[in-house]
Design a protein around this motif. Structure first.
Motif, mmCIF file in Angstrom:
data_model
loop_
_atom_site.group_PDB
_atom_site.id
_atom_site.type_symbol
_atom_site.label_atom_id
_atom_site.label_comp_id
_atom_site.label_asym_id
_atom_site.label_seq_id
_atom_site.Cartn_x
_atom_site.Cartn_y
_atom_site.Cartn_z
ATOM 1 N N ALA A 96 4.198 8.131 -6.366
ATOM 2 C CA ALA A 96 3.099 7.338 -5.826
ATOM 3 C C ALA A 96 1.813 7.523 -6.617
ATOM 4 N N LEU A 139 4.468 1.648 -3.798
ATOM 5 C CA LEU A 139 3.415 1.978 -2.835
ATOM 6 C C LEU A 139 2.002 1.655 -3.303
ATOM 7 N N LEU A 140 1.578 2.176 -4.446
ATOM 8 C CA LEU A 140 0.193 2.063 -4.904
ATOM 9 C C LEU A 140 0.128 1.349 -6.251
ATOM 10 N N ASN A 147 2.808 -2.818 -10.999
ATOM 11 C CA ASN A 147 1.808 -2.918 -9.928
ATOM 12 C C ASN A 147 0.401 -3.069 -10.490
ATOM 13 N N THR A 158 -7.106 -1.210 -3.972
ATOM 14 C CA THR A 158 -5.978 -0.428 -3.448
ATOM 15 C C THR A 158 -5.695 -0.772 -1.998
ATOM 16 N N LEU A 162 -2.179 -1.975 -0.620
ATOM 17 C CA LEU A 162 -1.471 -1.129 0.338
ATOM 18 C C LEU A 162 -1.162 -1.865 1.640
ATOM 19 N N SER A 165 2.073 -3.453 0.775
ATOM 20 C CA SER A 165 3.140 -2.624 0.203
ATOM 21 C C SER A 165 3.615 -1.497 1.121
ATOM 22 N N ALA A 166 2.797 -1.083 2.085
ATOM 23 C CA ALA A 166 3.088 0.142 2.851
ATOM 24 C C ALA A 166 4.418 0.058 3.602
ATOM 25 N N THR A 169 7.505 -0.351 1.367
ATOM 26 C CA THR A 169 7.776 0.902 0.667
ATOM 27 C C THR A 169 8.435 1.915 1.586
ATOM 28 N N VAL A 221 -6.788 6.596 -5.708
ATOM 29 C CA VAL A 221 -6.689 5.632 -4.610
ATOM 30 C C VAL A 221 -7.980 4.842 -4.439
#
Length: 391
Positions: A96, A139-140, A147, A158, A162, A165-166, A169, A221
């Motif tokens: 990640a 994820l990130l 990505n 981000t 996210l 994607s969260a 993922t 992040v």
């Protein structure tokens, strides 16, 4: 002898890619203005890749990963299943924040050696590492090169990335882990005897590396231009090693082969776009909105990743979904989560296989591909449907 032949064939393949890219530029296939626009877009991305690779390699030299791996064996208290779950969690975090290639290249030998030290089968640990290097890379923005390239189409930050994607993922992590746990349930039973703590030659470098990593993680992040904190962190470690262990610094810290492959593929695919050679592929990947359309986009991109490699697959298909954030995330699900079948589906898998061979761990490709196909057929649709529900 066989390893030498494979290294030479790999170098020849990379050379052929670079030569083809150079010919595209010199021959006018990619006009100067398009080349300039391409370099402007990818330079920060490749800069991040270099910085994070240097950082990860120096942190490994300082013994940070060995200390973390030993800590996991202590945490597991002799239970093999708990140690395996801890390794899975470490693979997710490493992927990640430091990207899938870093997990494959740096974490694989640490995981295999840890399994050997405590006398448990290495294969379940190694497979979990490479699978999660791919699937957790959704994820990130910093988790995968694809990505970073798609971040602007998903809002640029981000948080916006996210938000989509969260949940996919989470599914892309849980399903493969559950599948591996079922397949290797016998290997994961029982207990092991803890190994002695690793020897650390320079505790100052270890502490500096640990502090740098702890400070860097949240910055990756919250800072949009991720190459800046990554570059600063790499410079701090380079300075520390220059003062205390100069022999560890060298050109080998830079991932030349992955950089050459990535840049050559950028040029070749951009040339194909400029010359209008990708229109048929783009029509096939443009599934439109709604669950069915998203499934078509994710399925097409997963297939393309396993046929070509995930990076050229993304570069070929990104324009089909550029105007729709949901379609862009479906494309990322395909190229990030999908490359579990063929050995060349992602650079991370190739790097992992190279490390596995060097350490004498054998996993037949037929078995690898069969397990990967089952994982992809289940995981990619479920992750995509979760995305459709969120939309």
């Amino acid at each position: 002898m066989l390893g030498l032949l494979r290294r030479r064939s790999g170098a020849l393949a990379i050379g052929a890619l670079v030569l083809a890219a150079v010919l595209c530029v010199l021959g006018g296939g990619l006009p100067p203005q398009d080349l300039a626009a391409l370099l402007e877009r990818v330079a920060p991305v490749l800069g991040f890749v270099v910085a994070i690779a240097v950082l990860a390699e120096l942190a490994r030299e300082a013994g940070l990963l060995d200390v973390i791996a030993h800590g996991l064996t202590v945490l597991a208290r002799g239970r093999t299943a708990v140690l395996w779950c801890a390794v899975c969690a470490l693979a997710v975090v490493c992927t990640a924040f430091f990207s899938l290639d870093t997990t494959a290249l740096i974490m694989t030998p640490v995981v295999v050696l840890t399994a050997r030290r405590v006398d448990v089968p290495a294969v379940p640990f190694a497979l979990a590492t490479v699978w999660l290097a791919n699937t957790a890379s959704l994820l990130l923005p910093v988790s995968n090169l694809t990505n970073l390239l798609a971040r602007d189409a998903l809002g640029g930050g981000t948080a916006s990335f996210l938000a989509r994607s969260a949940v996919p993922t989470l599914i892309a992590i849980v399903v493969p882990v559950a599948l591996l746990a079922i397949v290797h349930r016998r290997d994961l039973q029982g207990r092991f005897r803890a190994s002695p703590a690793p020897q650390i030659h320079d505790r100052v470098l270890l502490r500096i590396s640990g502090c740098v990593v702890v400070v860097l993680l949240p910055l990756l992040v919250v800072v949009p231009a991720v190459w800046i904190p990554a570059g600063a962190a790499a410079l701090v470690l380079l300075l520390a090693f220059a003062l205390r262990r100069r022999e560890a610094i060298g050109v080998h810290l830079v991932p030349w082969h992955p950089l050459a492959i990535a840049l050559a593929l950028f040029v070749l695919v951009e040339t194909a776009h400029v010359q209008g050679a990708t229109s048929f592929v783009l029509r096939a990947a443009d599934g439109g909105a709604g669950p069915t359309g998203l499934l078509r986009t994710a399925g097409t991109s997963a297939l393309a990743a396993n046929v070509l490699d995930n990076l050229p697959a993304f570069l070929l298909l990104e324009r089909a979904s550029a105007d729709d954030p949901a379609s862009t995330m479906a494309l990322l699900i395909g190229v990030d989560v999908g490359p579990l079948i063929t050995p060349w589906a992602s650079l991370a898998t190739l790097l992992w296989h190279q490390r596995m061979q060097a350490m004498g761990v054998r996993i037949p490709w037929v078995r690898f591909m069969a397990l990967g196909a089952v994982a992809v057929v289940i995981t990619v649709p479920l992750a995509t449907l979760a995305l459709a529900v969120l939309e």
